[in-house]
Design a protein around this motif. Structure first.
Motif, PDB file in Angstrom:
ATOM      1  N   SER A  51       0.817  -1.220   0.000  1.00 27.11           N
ATOM      2  CA  SER A  51       0.000   0.000   0.000  1.00 27.11           C
ATOM      3  C   SER A  51       0.847   1.265   0.000  1.00 27.11           C
ATOM      4  N   VAL A  52       0.614   2.105  -1.004  1.00 29.09           N
ATOM      5  CA  VAL A  52       1.320   3.380  -1.094  1.00 29.09           C
ATOM      6  C   VAL A  52       0.870   4.313   0.019  1.00 29.09           C
ATOM      7  N   ARG A  53      -0.419   4.383   0.280  1.00 31.11           N
ATOM      8  CA  ARG A  53      -0.924   5.310   1.300  1.00 31.11           C
ATOM      9  C   ARG A  53      -0.399   4.949   2.681  1.00 31.11           C
ATOM     10  N   LEU A  54      -0.424   3.668   3.032  1.00 29.09           N
ATOM     11  CA  LEU A  54       0.069   3.264   4.347  1.00 29.09           C
ATOM     12  C   LEU A  54       1.567   3.562   4.474  1.00 29.09           C
ATOM     13  N   HIS A  55       2.269   3.410   3.366  1.00 29.13           N
ATOM     14  CA  HIS A  55       3.701   3.705   3.395  1.00 29.13           C
ATOM     15  C   HIS A  55       3.935   5.176   3.729  1.00 29.13           C
ATOM     16  N   ASP A  73     -11.423   7.817   6.860  1.00 25.87           N
ATOM     17  CA  ASP A  73     -12.246   8.075   5.682  1.00 25.87           C
ATOM     18  C   ASP A  73     -12.133   7.000   4.612  1.00 25.87           C
ATOM     19  N   ILE A  74     -11.645   5.834   4.954  1.00 24.31           N
ATOM     20  CA  ILE A  74     -11.528   4.762   3.979  1.00 24.31           C
ATOM     21  C   ILE A  74     -12.916   4.276   3.560  1.00 24.31           C
ATOM     22  N   PRO A  75     -13.194   4.157   2.251  1.00 22.94           N
ATOM     23  CA  PRO A  75     -14.519   3.675   1.827  1.00 22.94           C
ATOM     24  C   PRO A  75     -14.736   2.231   2.263  1.00 22.94           C
ATOM     25  N   GLY A  76     -15.901   1.970   2.807  1.00 20.11           N
ATOM     26  CA  GLY A  76     -16.204   0.620   3.285  1.00 20.11           C
ATOM     27  C   GLY A  76     -15.887   0.416   4.745  1.00 20.11           C
ATOM     28  N   GLY A  77     -15.157   1.353   5.355  1.00 17.63           N
ATOM     29  CA  GLY A  77     -14.896   1.308   6.792  1.00 17.63           C
ATOM     30  C   GLY A  77     -14.070   0.124   7.246  1.00 17.63           C
ATOM     31  N   VAL A  78     -14.410  -0.375   8.433  1.00 22.53           N
ATOM     32  CA  VAL A  78     -13.638  -1.438   9.097  1.00 22.53           C
ATOM     33  C   VAL A  78     -13.596  -2.702   8.255  1.00 22.53           C
ATOM     34  N   GLU A  82     -10.156  -4.506   6.737  1.00 26.47           N
ATOM     35  CA  GLU A  82      -9.780  -5.847   7.168  1.00 26.47           C
ATOM     36  C   GLU A  82      -9.520  -6.773   5.982  1.00 26.47           C
ATOM     37  N   VAL A  83     -10.319  -6.652   4.931  1.00 25.33           N
ATOM     38  CA  VAL A  83     -10.094  -7.451   3.719  1.00 25.33           C
ATOM     39  C   VAL A  83      -8.727  -7.124   3.122  1.00 25.33           C
ATOM     40  N   CYS A  84      -8.423  -5.836   3.033  1.00 25.21           N
ATOM     41  CA  CYS A  84      -7.144  -5.412   2.443  1.00 25.21           C
ATOM     42  C   CYS A  84      -5.969  -5.848   3.317  1.00 25.21           C
ATOM     43  N   ALA A  85      -6.132  -5.748   4.632  1.00 22.77           N
ATOM     44  CA  ALA A  85      -5.045  -6.143   5.543  1.00 22.77           C
ATOM     45  C   ALA A  85      -4.774  -7.636   5.446  1.00 22.77           C
ATOM     46  N   LYS A  86      -5.824  -8.439   5.378  1.00 17.19           N
ATOM     47  CA  LYS A  86      -5.636  -9.889   5.248  1.00 17.19           C
ATOM     48  C   LYS A  86      -4.931 -10.235   3.941  1.00 17.19           C
ATOM     49  N   TYR A 109      -8.282   3.360  -2.425  1.00 18.09           N
ATOM     50  CA  TYR A 109      -7.955   4.341  -1.385  1.00 18.09           C
ATOM     51  C   TYR A 109      -6.552   4.103  -0.830  1.00 18.09           C
ATOM     52  N   LEU A 110      -6.190   2.841  -0.636  1.00 16.70           N
ATOM     53  CA  LEU A 110      -4.879   2.499  -0.052  1.00 16.70           C
ATOM     54  C   LEU A 110      -3.762   2.499  -1.085  1.00 16.70           C
ATOM     55  N   GLY A 111      -4.122   2.622  -2.362  1.00 15.89           N
ATOM     56  CA  GLY A 111      -3.094   2.660  -3.404  1.00 15.89           C
ATOM     57  C   GLY A 111      -2.433   1.321  -3.638  1.00 15.89           C
ATOM     58  N   MET A 112      -3.196   0.264  -3.735  1.00 17.24           N
ATOM     59  CA  MET A 112      -2.658  -1.097  -3.908  1.00 17.24           C
ATOM     60  C   MET A 112      -2.601  -1.450  -5.395  1.00 17.24           C
ATOM     61  N   HIS A 113      -1.745  -0.724  -6.134  1.00 22.96           N
ATOM     62  CA  HIS A 113      -1.624  -0.864  -7.576  1.00 22.96           C
ATOM     63  C   HIS A 113      -0.515  -1.838  -7.954  1.00 22.96           C
ATOM     64  N   GLU A 114      -0.460  -2.134  -9.266  1.00 24.48           N
ATOM     65  CA  GLU A 114       0.566  -3.017  -9.802  1.00 24.48           C
ATOM     66  C   GLU A 114       1.957  -2.399  -9.706  1.00 24.48           C
ATOM     67  N   THR A 115       2.025  -1.079  -9.741  1.00 23.82           N
ATOM     68  CA  THR A 115       3.324  -0.405  -9.655  1.00 23.82           C
ATOM     69  C   THR A 115       3.962  -0.590  -8.289  1.00 23.82           C
ATOM     70  N   VAL A 116       3.178  -0.895  -7.291  1.00 20.33           N
ATOM     71  CA  VAL A 116       3.702  -1.113  -5.936  1.00 20.33           C
ATOM     72  C   VAL A 116       4.160  -2.557  -5.773  1.00 20.33           C
TER      73      VAL A 116
END
Length: 620
Positions: A51-55, A73-78, A82-86, A109-116
């Motif tokens: 994740s770019v944003r978390l970085h 302000d993450i869309p979908g909330g908790v 949790e899905v992204c963290a897992k 929102y977290l920036g979990m792209h292929e470039t990362v």
């Protein structure tokens, strides 16, 4: 339902109460992520590698010697985080139609792209959507429903438009290629009931053209509007099927719609649904039934939509008014109005119906062929007859309203007076109902109403009722009796009875002045007949049958004798009969009961109240 599993490690996320999540591992957590009211005790390495944003957030916290970051302000909330963290930890995650949009928006929102990182979450979700979800009919509908709670993210990522395109594309597929499941409970096909005579043991299900209608009823009104608009824009689905879809949606989304009771429930929501349905109605005539359009119009009044919507519906209803029933036209007036039913709206609908004829005639005058006319065209005689009967039935219903003015009743009846109909029984019934419910109207108004009816077009049963009807003016009763006797003589093959000279002269077309009668005699004709006068009239006219013999008429009472004497005096008056029959000779079959005078030339004395008489009720 389609699904996709990501990761292979067992799910080791655990909870400590409602507000704490952590990973069960021997390594101590080195970062706390606050999402709403929930704290996630996690590890930096797996998160920052995806994740770019978390970085960026972790880098900023390191400068402040803090191990906590906030992403409220993450869309979908908790659930979404949790899905992204897992996924970052490589744990097993199952994506399906219910959570895939949530995960996709959170990953963005977290920036979990292929470039990362190669094979990151966004890429995997997009593959799942395009290869599975958007190819599934029901999954596409479910996904579209979930996008609403994730706006504007789902719209910016074009998830909404992709879902709508996928659904519309499926709905427009040739029915022979539909091989997926769908909901269809409105009417079962013969083979579904096991009643197909051609069934040979092999299931060969016929797909109806409107197979997709019920499933789309699950959509909220704004999404439904977008889907139907997309379907219509492809110009593949017929307007009748689109109309069927709108009808199904109204029945599902408007409580009490089928019983004209739409005001139940959330009025704002109902208003939005009605507004959208009206806006989506196909332009083609007959796409929806007139009954459905009138139910919509009643709903428009109940939810208090604007005049633009009402006008649009009135125009559509007028173009197919011949399909309506009397109950359809009974639109309740708003509270506080003096009339029970909204007669003015029905008048506007009737105007739209009549406008078709005028428009058609104009087009013909301009040289257009009937077959080339795009509009509804000139009305057929069958349509006119149906609408005339419809108006007669409607008049009989609204006549029960004690507050209905004579002018309103007559005005509506006169709008179809030019439509030739073989019988006036229904119109007579409406007139009789009005006279019954409005006994206080004066002679002039009573005369005006009865003028609507042509006595020659009453059936035998109607004549029997009319000659005993004390609510009718005396002149109308005389007309009914006369035409009844002429008809009886004609049906028996006999010659016309030897009538008094006044009647003979009238039938031959030799009429005296219609205004030469004395005021007293004129008032007597316009008065309502008494029981004795009715009996006397029947006895006198019966005596004219086949040779002017009395046929054994027995006059028992002095009152009857006096009444007969009076009737003879009136009948033998050529001047009075001239006034009664003048319009019959001048205007043919469309003549009313008393039409010798124009509507604007009524005798001023006609408004005088009828002298009081002892009356009885007529046989109804």
């Amino acid at each position: 339902m389609k699904f996709m599993k990501l990761g292979s490690k067992p799910d080791s996320f655990q909870s400590d109460g409602n507000n704490v999540r952590y990973v069960a591992t021997e390594l101590a957590s080195d970062i706390v992520v606050n999402v709403g009211d929930v704290k996630f005790y996690l590890h930096k390495f797996p998160l920052l590698s995806k994740s770019v944003r978390l970085h960026k957030l972790v880098s900023s916290t390191n400068e402040g010697n803090s191990d906590e970051i906030n992403i409220h302000d993450i869309p979908g909330g908790v659930a979404a985080f949790e899905v992204c963290a897992k996924f970052c930890y490589g744990m097993t995650v199952t994506l399906n139609a219910y959570n895939v949009v949530l995960a996709r928006c959170a990953a963005e929102y977290l920036g979990m792209h292929e470039t990362v990182d190669k094979g990151n979450l966004i890429y995997k979700i997009d593959v799942f959507l395009n290869s599975s979800i958007f190819r599934s009919w029901k999954d596409s509908i479910i996904v579209l429903q979930t996008t609403k709670s994730l706006l504007p993210w789902s719209e910016e990522l074009k998830l909404v438009s992709h879902c709508i395109d996928a659904i519309a594309c499926k709905a427009c597929v040739d029915v022979s290629k539909v091989d997926w499941s769908y909901s269809y409970n409105r009417k079962k096909l013969p083979e579904e009931n096991g009643n197909d005579p051609n069934w040979n043991g092999v299931r060969n299900k016929t797909v109806p053209k409107d197979w997709w209608v019920e499933d789309l009823c699950e959509l909220e009104v704004d999404l439904y509007k977008q889907v139907i608009t997309n379907i219509k824009s492809r110009c593949i689905i017929s307007s009748e099927v689109v109309g069927e879809a709108l009808k199904a949606y109204a029945l599902r989304r408007l409580p009490g719609f089928s019983k004209n009771n739409t005001h139940q429930g959330d009025i704002l929501k109902a208003r939005s649904v009605v507004d959208v349905i009206v806006s989506l109605l196909p332009e083609e005539k007959g796409s929806v039934s007139c009954s459905f359009l009138l139910k919509l119009l009643k709903a428009v009044f109940l939810v208090e939509l604007g005049e633009i919507v009402k006008t649009a519906l009135v125009k559509k209803i007028g173009q197919q008014l011949e399909e309506a029933s009397v109950s359809d036209l009974l639109i309740r007036s708003p509270e506080g109005e003096p009339l029970v039913y909204d007669v003015e709206t029905v008048r506007k609908i009737l105007e739209e119906f009549l406008m078709q004829n005028q428009n058609g005639e104009i087009q013909l005058e301009e040289g257009h062929e009937i077959g080339e006319m795009r509009g509804p065209g000139i009305l057929t005689e069958a349509s006119k007859l149906i609408v005339a009967k419809l108006v007669d039935g409607y008049l009989a219903e609204i006549a029960k309203d004690p507050n209905l003015p004579v002018s309103t009743f007559v005005g509506l009846a006169e709008m179809v007076s030019g439509f030739s109909r073989p019988a006036h029984d229904n119109l007579y019934r409406a007139i009789d109902m009005y006279l019954k419910e409005h006994p206080g109207i004066n002679k002039s108004e009573r005369k005006r109403i009865c003028r609507l009816m042509d006595c020659k077009k009453l059936s035998v049963d109607a004549c029997v009722h009319a000659v005993q009807n004390e609510r009718l003016p005396l002149r109308v009763v005389v007309q009914v009796l006369f035409f009844d006797q002429v008809r009886a003589a004609a049906s028996s093959g006999s010659s016309t009875p030897d009538l008094p000279k006044g009647i003979k002269d009238l039938n031959s077309g030799s009429h005296g002045s219609s205004r030469s009668a004395t005021t007293n005699t004129d008032e007597e004709w316009d008065a309502v007949a008494t029981a004795e006068e009715l009996r006397a009239l029947k006895a006198e006219v019966s005596a004219l049958r086949l040779g002017s013999e009395r046929n054994g008429v027995d006059i028992k009472s002095n009152g009857d004798k006096a009444a007969i004497s009076k009737m003879k005096g009136l009948i033998m008056s050529k001047k009075i009969f001239s006034k009664i029959w003048s319009k019959n000779a001048g205007q043919g079959d469309n003549s009313g009961s008393d039409s010798s005078e124009s509507h604007g030339s009524a005798n001023p004395e006609e408004g005088k109240s009828t002298p009081s008489r002892n009356r009885r009720h007529s046989v109804s």
